[in-house]
Write a protein that holds these residues in place. Structure first.
Motif, PDB file in Angstrom:
ATOM      1  N   GLU A  61     -14.318   0.271  -3.898  1.00 40.81           N
ATOM      2  CA  GLU A  61     -13.399  -0.353  -4.962  1.00 40.81           C
ATOM      3  C   GLU A  61     -12.132   0.507  -5.216  1.00 40.81           C
ATOM      4  OE1 GLU A  61     -15.925  -2.438  -8.447  1.00 40.81           O
ATOM      5  OE2 GLU A  61     -16.868  -0.391  -7.762  1.00 40.81           O
ATOM      6  N   ALA A  62     -12.067   1.768  -4.319  1.00 39.39           N
ATOM      7  CA  ALA A  62     -11.017   2.827  -4.378  1.00 39.39           C
ATOM      8  C   ALA A  62      -9.665   2.004  -3.747  1.00 39.39           C
ATOM      9  CB  ALA A  62     -11.486   4.108  -3.973  1.00 39.39           C
ATOM     10  N   TYR A  63      -8.379   2.615  -4.079  1.00 39.78           N
ATOM     11  CA  TYR A  63      -7.241   2.054  -3.407  1.00 39.78           C
ATOM     12  C   TYR A  63      -7.209   2.026  -1.960  1.00 39.78           C
ATOM     13  CZ  TYR A  63      -4.424   6.446  -3.899  1.00 39.78           C
ATOM     14  OH  TYR A  63      -3.981   7.776  -3.806  1.00 39.78           O
ATOM     15  N   PRO A  64      -7.664   3.422  -1.099  1.00 44.86           N
ATOM     16  CA  PRO A  64      -7.614   3.526   0.242  1.00 44.86           C
ATOM     17  C   PRO A  64      -8.452   2.398   0.770  1.00 44.86           C
ATOM     18  CG  PRO A  64      -8.020   5.626  -0.902  1.00 44.86           C
ATOM     19  CD  PRO A  64      -8.116   4.633  -2.069  1.00 44.86           C
ATOM     20  N   ARG A  65      -9.751   1.966   0.559  1.00 45.07           N
ATOM     21  CA  ARG A  65     -10.350   0.872   0.901  1.00 45.07           C
ATOM     22  C   ARG A  65      -9.768  -0.539   0.839  1.00 45.07           C
ATOM     23  NH1 ARG A  65     -15.732  -0.667   2.288  1.00 45.07           N
ATOM     24  NH2 ARG A  65     -15.971   1.901   2.695  1.00 45.07           N
ATOM     25  N   GLU A 178      14.980  12.465  -3.255  1.00 47.88           N
ATOM     26  CA  GLU A 178      15.553  13.551  -2.475  1.00 47.88           C
ATOM     27  C   GLU A 178      15.328  13.743  -0.916  1.00 47.88           C
ATOM     28  OE1 GLU A 178      14.706  16.863  -4.969  1.00 47.88           O
ATOM     29  OE2 GLU A 178      15.596  16.008  -6.748  1.00 47.88           O
ATOM     30  N   GLU A 179      13.982  13.339  -0.871  1.00 44.90           N
ATOM     31  CA  GLU A 179      13.629  13.496   0.464  1.00 44.90           C
ATOM     32  C   GLU A 179      13.455  12.264   1.300  1.00 44.90           C
ATOM     33  OE1 GLU A 179      12.270  16.381   1.927  1.00 44.90           O
ATOM     34  OE2 GLU A 179      13.067  17.277   0.520  1.00 44.90           O
ATOM     35  N   ARG A 180      13.896  11.271   0.714  1.00 48.69           N
ATOM     36  CA  ARG A 180      14.081   9.885   1.149  1.00 48.69           C
ATOM     37  C   ARG A 180      12.751   9.333   1.870  1.00 48.69           C
ATOM     38  NH1 ARG A 180      18.264  10.034   5.437  1.00 48.69           N
ATOM     39  NH2 ARG A 180      18.690   7.911   5.143  1.00 48.69           N
ATOM     40  N   VAL A 181      11.831   9.261   1.056  1.00 46.70           N
ATOM     41  CA  VAL A 181      10.691   8.790   1.435  1.00 46.70           C
ATOM     42  C   VAL A 181      10.126   7.771   0.377  1.00 46.70           C
ATOM     43  CG1 VAL A 181       9.893  11.051   2.479  1.00 46.70           C
ATOM     44  CG2 VAL A 181       9.079  10.587  -0.023  1.00 46.70           C
ATOM     45  N   SER A 182       9.271   6.874   0.935  1.00 49.54           N
ATOM     46  CA  SER A 182       8.644   5.760  -0.130  1.00 49.54           C
ATOM     47  C   SER A 182       7.860   6.390  -1.343  1.00 49.54           C
ATOM     48  CB  SER A 182       7.707   4.816   0.533  1.00 49.54           C
ATOM     49  OG  SER A 182       8.531   4.451   1.817  1.00 49.54           O
ATOM     50  N   LEU A 183       7.920   5.474  -2.363  1.00 48.97           N
ATOM     51  CA  LEU A 183       7.245   5.624  -3.625  1.00 48.97           C
ATOM     52  C   LEU A 183       6.475   4.611  -3.814  1.00 48.97           C
ATOM     53  CD1 LEU A 183       7.305   7.621  -6.273  1.00 48.97           C
ATOM     54  CD2 LEU A 183       9.164   5.822  -7.394  1.00 48.97           C
ATOM     55  N   ALA A 184       5.150   4.967  -4.374  1.00 46.25           N
ATOM     56  CA  ALA A 184       4.352   3.872  -5.041  1.00 46.25           C
ATOM     57  C   ALA A 184       4.163   4.334  -6.464  1.00 46.25           C
ATOM     58  CB  ALA A 184       2.963   3.788  -4.246  1.00 46.25           C
ATOM     59  N   ASP A 185       4.769   3.511  -7.307  1.00 45.38           N
ATOM     60  CA  ASP A 185       4.802   3.881  -8.820  1.00 45.38           C
ATOM     61  C   ASP A 185       3.867   3.545  -9.558  1.00 45.38           C
ATOM     62  OD1 ASP A 185       5.844   5.209 -11.048  1.00 45.38           O
ATOM     63  OD2 ASP A 185       8.136   4.429 -10.699  1.00 45.38           O
ATOM     64  N   ALA A 209     -12.053  -0.233 -11.229  1.00 46.08           N
ATOM     65  CA  ALA A 209     -11.550  -1.271  -9.947  1.00 46.08           C
ATOM     66  C   ALA A 209     -10.498  -1.845 -10.349  1.00 46.08           C
ATOM     67  CB  ALA A 209     -12.911  -2.196  -9.924  1.00 46.08           C
ATOM     68  N   ALA A 210     -10.278  -2.241 -11.603  1.00 48.20           N
ATOM     69  CA  ALA A 210      -9.148  -3.077 -11.916  1.00 48.20           C
ATOM     70  C   ALA A 210      -7.767  -2.059 -11.845  1.00 48.20           C
ATOM     71  CB  ALA A 210      -8.965  -3.477 -13.349  1.00 48.20           C
ATOM     72  N   GLY A 211      -7.957  -0.964 -12.416  1.00 50.07           N
ATOM     73  CA  GLY A 211      -6.998   0.235 -12.227  1.00 50.07           C
ATOM     74  C   GLY A 211      -6.741   0.515 -10.502  1.00 50.07           C
ATOM     75  N   HIS A 212      -7.523   0.730  -9.796  1.00 52.85           N
ATOM     76  CA  HIS A 212      -7.419   0.862  -8.482  1.00 52.85           C
ATOM     77  C   HIS A 212      -6.434  -0.340  -7.778  1.00 52.85           C
ATOM     78  CE1 HIS A 212      -9.264   4.587  -7.125  1.00 52.85           C
ATOM     79  NE2 HIS A 212      -9.984   4.439  -7.963  1.00 52.85           N
ATOM     80  N   ARG A 213      -6.837  -1.506  -8.266  1.00 54.63           N
ATOM     81  CA  ARG A 213      -6.146  -2.730  -7.860  1.00 54.63           C
ATOM     82  C   ARG A 213      -4.664  -2.541  -8.041  1.00 54.63           C
ATOM     83  NH1 ARG A 213      -7.101  -6.749  -4.923  1.00 54.63           N
ATOM     84  NH2 ARG A 213      -9.108  -6.184  -4.487  1.00 54.63           N
ATOM     85  N   LEU A 214      -4.277  -2.023  -9.201  1.00 48.54           N
ATOM     86  CA  LEU A 214      -2.935  -1.838  -9.479  1.00 48.54           C
ATOM     87  C   LEU A 214      -2.205  -0.868  -8.490  1.00 48.54           C
ATOM     88  CD1 LEU A 214      -2.823  -1.537 -13.318  1.00 48.54           C
ATOM     89  CD2 LEU A 214      -1.714  -3.351 -11.894  1.00 48.54           C
ATOM     90  N   ILE A 215      -2.984   0.301  -8.307  1.00 50.45           N
ATOM     91  CA  ILE A 215      -2.273   1.250  -7.498  1.00 50.45           C
ATOM     92  C   ILE A 215      -2.105   0.434  -5.996  1.00 50.45           C
ATOM     93  CG2 ILE A 215      -2.666   3.329  -6.510  1.00 50.45           C
ATOM     94  CD1 ILE A 215      -4.313   4.112  -8.716  1.00 50.45           C
TER      95      ILE A 215
END
Length: 225
Positions: A61-65, A178-185, A209-215
């Motif tokens: 249920e974690a965001y990497p999976r 500053e480093e010109r990389v992507s952001l997941a806010d 699980a709901a929080g991980h889905r937001l991420i």
């Protein structure tokens, strides 16, 4: 001379985040026999590790999976490995010490870096320096970087912390720019919800699980655009 200077500057700064992920997405769309395995490393502390109410770990249920499954749906011809390299309780200073071996050692095309929650325990200068160091190491290795702002903490910011969650989120947004990389806010995503924060949390600083889905939703949109 100008071409050599441009090449040198790109080596230092890496490609802009959009161009970097665009190339990854192009490779994800490539079919057999020309496709290549795409490794994505989720690097950080207890949240990407999948801790809910510790010591329980909810990997599925974690965001990497969730990201692995979401990318498989988006790119059905791709061979994708989302590799979690996360240590509960770790901050970015400790993460930097193992980054070459346990982050870049997986030869990632993309690295997700998530330390905002625990970096309240170290000086902001150390947090910033560690995040920049990992970002530049990843770019030098040819990997795209996605920095994540922290999820909430039901316990709030303790007096013993060196910074607040809001300050860490602002720091991470600034480093990404500053480093010109992507952001997941993640921080902004949780703040935008109408439901109470506890709806998305299992305990203290660990999402359910709901929080991980937001991420996950903040991450997958970067691979759709």
């Amino acid at each position: 001379m100008q071409k050599r200077l441009l090449a040198f500057l790109l080596l230092l700064t890496g490609p802009a985040h959009a161009a970097c992920l665009d190339q990854v997405k192009a490779d994800l769309r490539t079919s057999w026999p020309d496709n290549k395995t795409i490794n994505i490393v989720a690097y950080g502390h207890s949240v990407p590790a999948g801790y809910f109410d510790a010591p329980e770990v909810h990997t599925r249920e974690a965001y990497p999976r969730l990201l692995a499954d979401g990318l498989a749906d988006l790119y059905p011809h791709a061979v994708i490995n989302v590799i979690t390299s996360a240590v509960g309780g770790e901050n970015s200073l400790k993460g930097l010490a193992r980054f070459d071996r346990e982050g870049l050692g997986h030869m990632p095309r993309v690295v997700l870096i998530d330390y905002g929650l625990n970096d309240r325990l170290i000086a902001r200068e150390s947090s910033r320096a560690s995040l920049i160091a990992m970002t530049r190491k990843a770019k030098a290795a040819g990997a795209c970087v996605i920095l994540l702002t922290p999820n909430p903490d039901l316990g709030g910011d303790l007096p013993s912390y060196n910074s607040t969650l809001a300050q860490e989120a602002a720091l991470i947004r600034a480093v990404a720019k500053e480093e010109r990389v992507s952001l997941a806010d993640s921080a902004a995503a949780f703040a935008a919800q109408k439901a109470p924060t506890k709806t998305f949390m299992s305990v203290h600083g660990h999402p359910n699980a709901a929080g991980h889905r937001l991420i996950f939703q903040q991450l997958i949109r970067l691979f759709r655009e």
